[in-house]
Design an enzyme around this catalytic site. Structure first.
Site, PDB file in Angstrom:
ATOM      1  N   CYS A  91       0.826  -1.206   0.000  1.00  0.00           N
ATOM      2  CA  CYS A  91       0.000   0.000   0.000  1.00  0.00           C
ATOM      3  C   CYS A  91       0.870   1.271   0.000  1.00  0.00           C
ATOM      4  O   CYS A  91       1.746   1.438   0.854  1.00  0.00           O
ATOM      5  CB  CYS A  91      -0.912  -0.024   1.219  1.00  0.00           C
ATOM      6  SG  CYS A  91      -1.812   1.508   1.465  1.00  0.00           S
ATOM      7  N   ASP A 150      -0.972  16.536  -0.556  1.00  0.00           N
ATOM      8  CA  ASP A 150      -1.221  15.735  -1.763  1.00  0.00           C
ATOM      9  C   ASP A 150      -0.183  16.113  -2.823  1.00  0.00           C
ATOM     10  O   ASP A 150       0.130  17.289  -3.011  1.00  0.00           O
ATOM     11  CB  ASP A 150      -2.642  16.001  -2.284  1.00  0.00           C
ATOM     12  CG  ASP A 150      -3.089  14.956  -3.278  1.00  0.00           C
ATOM     13  OD1 ASP A 150      -4.029  14.202  -2.968  1.00  0.00           O
ATOM     14  OD2 ASP A 150      -2.497  14.879  -4.388  1.00  0.00           O
ATOM     15  N   HIS A 177      -3.383   0.413   8.583  1.00  0.00           N
ATOM     16  CA  HIS A 177      -4.233   0.101   7.423  1.00  0.00           C
ATOM     17  C   HIS A 177      -5.414  -0.760   7.887  1.00  0.00           C
ATOM     18  O   HIS A 177      -5.484  -1.947   7.601  1.00  0.00           O
ATOM     19  CB  HIS A 177      -3.408  -0.630   6.362  1.00  0.00           C
ATOM     20  CG  HIS A 177      -4.093  -0.753   5.048  1.00  0.00           C
ATOM     21  ND1 HIS A 177      -3.551  -0.293   3.871  1.00  0.00           N
ATOM     22  CD2 HIS A 177      -5.306  -1.253   4.721  1.00  0.00           C
ATOM     23  CE1 HIS A 177      -4.398  -0.526   2.880  1.00  0.00           C
ATOM     24  NE2 HIS A 177      -5.471  -1.124   3.373  1.00  0.00           N
ATOM     25  N   GLY A 222     -13.348   7.479  -8.432  1.00  0.00           N
ATOM     26  CA  GLY A 222     -11.942   7.645  -8.797  1.00  0.00           C
ATOM     27  C   GLY A 222     -10.980   7.373  -7.663  1.00  0.00           C
ATOM     28  O   GLY A 222      -9.868   7.896  -7.657  1.00  0.00           O
ATOM     29  N   THR A 228      -8.081   5.949  -5.929  1.00  0.00           N
ATOM     30  CA  THR A 228      -6.882   5.301  -6.467  1.00  0.00           C
ATOM     31  C   THR A 228      -6.076   4.587  -5.388  1.00  0.00           C
ATOM     32  O   THR A 228      -5.260   3.722  -5.702  1.00  0.00           O
ATOM     33  CB  THR A 228      -5.969   6.321  -7.176  1.00  0.00           C
ATOM     34  OG1 THR A 228      -5.648   7.370  -6.264  1.00  0.00           O
ATOM     35  CG2 THR A 228      -6.647   6.895  -8.405  1.00  0.00           C
ATOM     36  N   HIS A 233      -6.563   2.816   0.960  1.00  0.00           N
ATOM     37  CA  HIS A 233      -6.225   2.993   2.383  1.00  0.00           C
ATOM     38  C   HIS A 233      -7.048   4.225   2.739  1.00  0.00           C
ATOM     39  O   HIS A 233      -6.813   5.301   2.157  1.00  0.00           O
ATOM     40  CB  HIS A 233      -4.712   3.238   2.514  1.00  0.00           C
ATOM     41  CG  HIS A 233      -4.203   3.491   3.906  1.00  0.00           C
ATOM     42  ND1 HIS A 233      -3.048   2.915   4.404  1.00  0.00           N
ATOM     43  CD2 HIS A 233      -4.668   4.296   4.907  1.00  0.00           C
ATOM     44  CE1 HIS A 233      -2.827   3.345   5.644  1.00  0.00           C
ATOM     45  NE2 HIS A 233      -3.800   4.182   5.970  1.00  0.00           N
ATOM     46  N   HIS A 244      -8.769   7.525   3.353  1.00  0.00           N
ATOM     47  CA  HIS A 244      -8.169   8.853   3.463  1.00  0.00           C
ATOM     48  C   HIS A 244      -9.214   9.917   3.199  1.00  0.00           C
ATOM     49  O   HIS A 244     -10.174   9.694   2.469  1.00  0.00           O
ATOM     50  CB  HIS A 244      -6.980   9.007   2.507  1.00  0.00           C
ATOM     51  CG  HIS A 244      -7.284   8.731   1.067  1.00  0.00           C
ATOM     52  ND1 HIS A 244      -7.372   7.453   0.575  1.00  0.00           N
ATOM     53  CD2 HIS A 244      -7.530   9.555   0.023  1.00  0.00           C
ATOM     54  CE1 HIS A 244      -7.648   7.495  -0.724  1.00  0.00           C
ATOM     55  NE2 HIS A 244      -7.759   8.766  -1.092  1.00  0.00           N
TER      56      HIS A 244
HETATM   57  P1  5GP Z   1      -7.950   9.168  -4.206  1.00  0.00           P
HETATM   58  O1  5GP Z   1      -7.908   9.427  -5.692  1.00  0.00           O
HETATM   59  O2  5GP Z   1      -7.709   7.704  -3.899  1.00  0.00           O
HETATM   60  O3  5GP Z   1      -9.137   9.722  -3.508  1.00  0.00           O
HETATM   61  O4  5GP Z   1      -6.738   9.994  -3.607  1.00  0.00           O
HETATM   62  C1  5GP Z   1      -5.414   9.606  -3.694  1.00  0.00           C
HETATM   63  C2  5GP Z   1      -4.602  10.862  -3.661  1.00  0.00           C
HETATM   64  O5  5GP Z   1      -3.272  10.506  -3.387  1.00  0.00           O
HETATM   65  C3  5GP Z   1      -4.592  11.650  -4.984  1.00  0.00           C
HETATM   66  O6  5GP Z   1      -5.135  12.952  -4.766  1.00  0.00           O
HETATM   67  C4  5GP Z   1      -3.116  11.679  -5.372  1.00  0.00           C
HETATM   68  O7  5GP Z   1      -2.714  12.921  -5.924  1.00  0.00           O
HETATM   69  C5  5GP Z   1      -2.420  11.400  -4.059  1.00  0.00           C
HETATM   70  N1  5GP Z   1      -1.150  10.717  -4.231  1.00  0.00           N
HETATM   71  C6  5GP Z   1      -0.870   9.674  -5.060  1.00  0.00           C
HETATM   72  N2  5GP Z   1       0.409   9.288  -4.913  1.00  0.00           N
HETATM   73  C7  5GP Z   1       0.960  10.113  -3.988  1.00  0.00           C
HETATM   74  C8  5GP Z   1       2.273  10.209  -3.414  1.00  0.00           C
HETATM   75  O8  5GP Z   1       3.196   9.453  -3.730  1.00  0.00           O
HETATM   76  N3  5GP Z   1       2.475  11.190  -2.501  1.00  0.00           N
HETATM   77  C9  5GP Z   1       1.474  12.047  -2.121  1.00  0.00           C
HETATM   78  N4  5GP Z   1       1.777  12.979  -1.227  1.00  0.00           N
HETATM   79  N5  5GP Z   1       0.227  11.985  -2.623  1.00  0.00           N
HETATM   80  C10 5GP Z   1      -0.022  11.031  -3.550  1.00  0.00           C
HETATM   81 ZN    ZN Z   2      -2.190   1.188   3.686  1.00  0.00          ZN
END
Ligand code: 5GP
Ligand code: ZN
Length: 113
Positions: free
Chosen positions: A4, A30, A46, A93, A95, A98, A100
């Site tokens: 993860c 982010d 997690h 969406g 991605t 875990h 958040h």
């Molecule tokens: P989701 O799309 O799952 O709601 O949010 C995942 C978030 O994680 C996205 O806004 C993406 O920009 C952020 N993210 C993805 N990889 C990384 C990373 O390596 N570091 C940081 N700080 N944020 C990340």
């Molecule tokens: Zn995790």
């Protein structure tokens, strides 16, 4: 092995810009900010992949996160308001599975989808 991304960020295996941490939660910027302020807050453990998995037994960590969010928002200078978002599943969406919460602000935000 735990693959993860956010677990790796909590462990420090992947660097991040930390904005807050306590014994239970970790908050960091982010990497692809959607607004001038875009912070993610996650449980260090997690224990939940998303809001879809929250139960009465696991709701404590979510409640704790929601006590940290307003303090953090104040520290981040979001007096004018902010948005808290948690994407769940493919249609939203999500991605990273875990759980958040996005804290987004620092500008007038557009209408929600
Ligand atoms: P989701 O799309 O799952 O709601 O949010 C995942 C978030 O994680 C996205 O806004 C993406 O920009 C952020 N993210 C993805 N990889 C990384 C990373 O390596 N570091 C940081 N700080 N944020 C990340
Ligand atoms: Zn995790």
């Amino acid at each position: 092995m735990n693959d993860c991304l956010f677990c790796k960020i909590v462990k420090g295996d992947i660097p991040s810009s930390k904005v807050f941490e306590d014994d239970k939660v970790f908050a960091f910027k982010d990497i692809a900010p959607a607004a001038p302020v875009h912070v993610l807050i996650i449980p260090k453990e997690h224990i939940l992949c998303g809001v879809d998995e929250v139960t009465a037994e696991t709701a404590d960590i979510v409640a704790h996160i929601f006590t940290v969010i307003p303090k953090l928002a104040k520290e981040l200078g979001l007096e004018n308001g902010y948005r808290v978002v948690s994407n769940v599943g493919a249609d939203a969406g999500q991605t990273v599975r875990h759980i958040h919460f996005h804290i987004i602000g620092g500008a007038e935000l557009g209408a929600m989808a």
